[in-house]
Design an enzyme around this catalytic site. Structure first.
Site, PDB file in Angstrom:
ATOM      1  N   LYS A  36     -42.916  -7.489  46.984  1.00 52.95           N
ATOM      2  CA  LYS A  36     -44.293  -7.305  46.508  1.00 52.95           C
ATOM      3  C   LYS A  36     -44.959  -8.602  46.051  1.00 52.95           C
ATOM      4  O   LYS A  36     -46.178  -8.717  46.137  1.00 52.95           O
ATOM      5  CB  LYS A  36     -44.309  -6.282  45.369  1.00 52.95           C
ATOM      6  CG  LYS A  36     -43.663  -6.786  44.082  1.00 52.95           C
ATOM      7  CD  LYS A  36     -43.484  -5.691  43.058  1.00 52.95           C
ATOM      8  CE  LYS A  36     -43.001  -6.299  41.758  1.00 52.95           C
ATOM      9  NZ  LYS A  36     -42.279  -5.367  40.900  1.00 52.95           N
ATOM     10  N   ARG A 134     -41.322   0.116  29.636  1.00 50.30           N
ATOM     11  CA  ARG A 134     -42.124   0.494  30.791  1.00 50.30           C
ATOM     12  C   ARG A 134     -41.511   1.809  31.285  1.00 50.30           C
ATOM     13  O   ARG A 134     -41.460   2.756  30.522  1.00 50.30           O
ATOM     14  CB  ARG A 134     -42.158  -0.630  31.849  1.00 50.30           C
ATOM     15  CG  ARG A 134     -43.375  -0.501  32.779  1.00 50.30           C
ATOM     16  CD  ARG A 134     -43.485  -1.641  33.797  1.00 50.30           C
ATOM     17  NE  ARG A 134     -42.491  -1.531  34.859  1.00 50.30           N
ATOM     18  CZ  ARG A 134     -42.403  -2.396  35.890  1.00 50.30           C
ATOM     19  NH1 ARG A 134     -43.242  -3.418  35.968  1.00 50.30           N
ATOM     20  NH2 ARG A 134     -41.490  -2.232  36.824  1.00 50.30           N
TER      21      ARG A 134
HETATM   22  C1  LIG Z   1     -41.216  -6.090  40.543  1.00 55.18           C
HETATM   23  C2  LIG Z   1     -39.930  -5.413  40.271  1.00 55.18           C
HETATM   24  C3  LIG Z   1     -38.728  -6.095  40.512  1.00 55.18           C
HETATM   25  C4  LIG Z   1     -38.671  -7.533  40.958  1.00 55.18           C
HETATM   26  O1  LIG Z   1     -39.051  -8.376  39.895  1.00 55.18           O
HETATM   27  P1  LIG Z   1     -38.830  -9.979  39.979  1.00 55.18           P
HETATM   28  O2  LIG Z   1     -39.029 -10.440  38.593  1.00 55.18           O
HETATM   29  O3  LIG Z   1     -39.865 -10.498  40.923  1.00 55.18           O
HETATM   30  O4  LIG Z   1     -37.461 -10.198  40.485  1.00 55.18           O
HETATM   31  C5  LIG Z   1     -37.540  -5.399  40.306  1.00 55.18           C
HETATM   32  N1  LIG Z   1     -37.548  -4.133  39.856  1.00 55.18           N
HETATM   33  C6  LIG Z   1     -38.681  -3.450  39.599  1.00 55.18           C
HETATM   34  C7  LIG Z   1     -38.608  -2.053  39.102  1.00 55.18           C
HETATM   35  C8  LIG Z   1     -39.912  -4.068  39.793  1.00 55.18           C
HETATM   36  O5  LIG Z   1     -41.045  -3.389  39.526  1.00 55.18           O
END
Ligand SMILES: *Cc1c(COP(=O)(O)O)cnc(C)c1O
Length: 362
Positions: A36, A134
């Site tokens: 993402k 969260r």
């Molecule tokens: C965005 C996200 C990640 C990845 O996060 P990074 O800090 O870019 O590694 C992993 N798990 C969840 C649930 C996320 O929303």
């Protein structure tokens, strides 16, 4: 055309090699790569899908996953939805997603119905909130956790694939041996109580990878999900660079459209800027000001670093960024290109903006 984002696929592959080595060889975890941050860029995803060390390819949006589900599955890997699904997208989820993260029984039941209709079994990872606040069932509410597990186990077309936690997102809580071992303990207790085996105990994102190097990742954790660590080489717990990675995988290029000597202090009564903020200006006397044709609609000003270290970003509005190029050794002219490395916010916005062209170095 400018502005453009230069995506170096070779450097991204080298970063992926490096984080795969840490996560799999040293950490004995499966590897989930998160797409993402670069808006599921197709060239990046292709490289990830074909990389032998990657087990799962994840995104927070079904819209992104549907663009690459075929390619990921063809390469023998699973697609993963990170954001808790909306009720309204349950049908899409079971179609394009092999494993979804969940915390609401009503949604899991809808996924079960849709999976039944589609004649398949959908994998669910139950999220546990260890204090970042969260998503997830709060870890102290064990009754709720066990009730959810029991309910999931009773559904005909849902498989409980495992449990997981997300940290350092809302509450900025840092993963440690102490909090992650609570997740590992919980997984062990679920396995014993229901006589099942959980495939995955997912110990977090790019803020968890530092624990491997320190030898402090609890034994029961067997998966990490990495976006920023792979894309920019960052350990996001303590903002260090991970060994073997680089942060210049992406370069933002923008063109100078005006270059003039003017004062550094605006003249007249100061109100609020285009975004309703009261600005602060530093008096640097008369300076050489360059305007580049990119703005807050395309990027995040405090998440970009000029490659020319003698340039300062003064500020900007929707479509303009103003730079102080007074101290630079380069004699800039109108039409010249200024280049920047990006942080997470800058990467996210430039990759998402339809005004920023993408070019690739293979
Ligand atoms: C965005 C996200 C990640 C990845 O996060 P990074 O800090 O870019 O590694 C992993 N798990 C969840 C649930 C996320 O929303």
């Amino acid at each position: 055309m400018y502005p453009r984002l230069v995506i170096d696929i070779g450097k991204l592959r080298a970063n992926l090699d490096a984080v795969a080595h840490i996560t799999k060889d040293e950490g004995h975890c499966s590897l989930m790569i998160v797409t993402k941050g670069l808006c599921a860029d197709r060239e990046m995803v292709s490289m990830v899908a074909q990389h032998p060390a990657v087990d799962f390819v994840a995104d927070s949006r079904v819209k992104n996953i549907r663009t690459y589900a075929d390619e990921v599955r063809k390469n023998g890997k699973k697609t993963v939805l990170l954001r808790i699904p909306m009720h309204d997208e349950a049908a899409e989820v079971v179609k394009y997603v092999d494993l979804s993260f969940n915390s609401e029984l009503s949604t899991i039941k809808l996924l079960n119905e849709e999976a039944k209709k589609a004649g398949l079994v959908h994998n669910v990872l139950l999220m546990i909130d260890l204090g970042d606040l969260r998503e997830g069932i709060f870890f102290k509410n064990e009754d709720q956790i066990f009730a959810a597990v029991e309910e999931i186990l009773s559904l005909s077309n849902i498989k409980l694939y495992g449990i997981g936690v997300n940290l350092t997102c809302y509450g900025a809580i840092i993963p440690k041996y102490d909090n992650l071992s609570q997740l590992a303990d919980l997984a062990a207790r679920i396995e014993t109580r229901y006589d099942i085996k959980l495939n995955m105990v997912s110990g977090g994102n790019s803020s968890s990878i530092y624990l491997i190097e320190k030898g402090q990742l609890p034994g029961g954790i067997n998966n990490l999900r990495l976006g920023e660590a792979f894309l920019l080489g960052n350990d996001t717990a303590y903002e260090t660079k991970l060994p073997g990675t680089t942060g210049d995988t992406l370069i933002l290029e923008a063109q100078i459209v005006e270059l003039k000597e003017k004062p550094s202090l605006p003249i007249g009564e100061v109100g609020v800027d285009a975004f309703g903020h009261k600005p602060y200006y530093e008096d640097r006397g008369i300076i050489k000001r360059a305007i580049i044709a990119i703005g807050k609609q395309d990027t995040e000003l405090d998440s970009m670093t000029p490659l020319d270290e003698k340039i300062d970003i003064l500020g900007g509005s929707s479509d303009h960024i103003i730079l102080d190029v007074t101290g630079s050794d380069t004699e800039y002219k109108v039409g010249d290109i200024v280049r920047f490395t990006l942080g997470y916010g800058g990467m996210l916005k430039t990759a998402t903006s339809p005004y920023v062209e993408k070019v690739y170095i293979k």
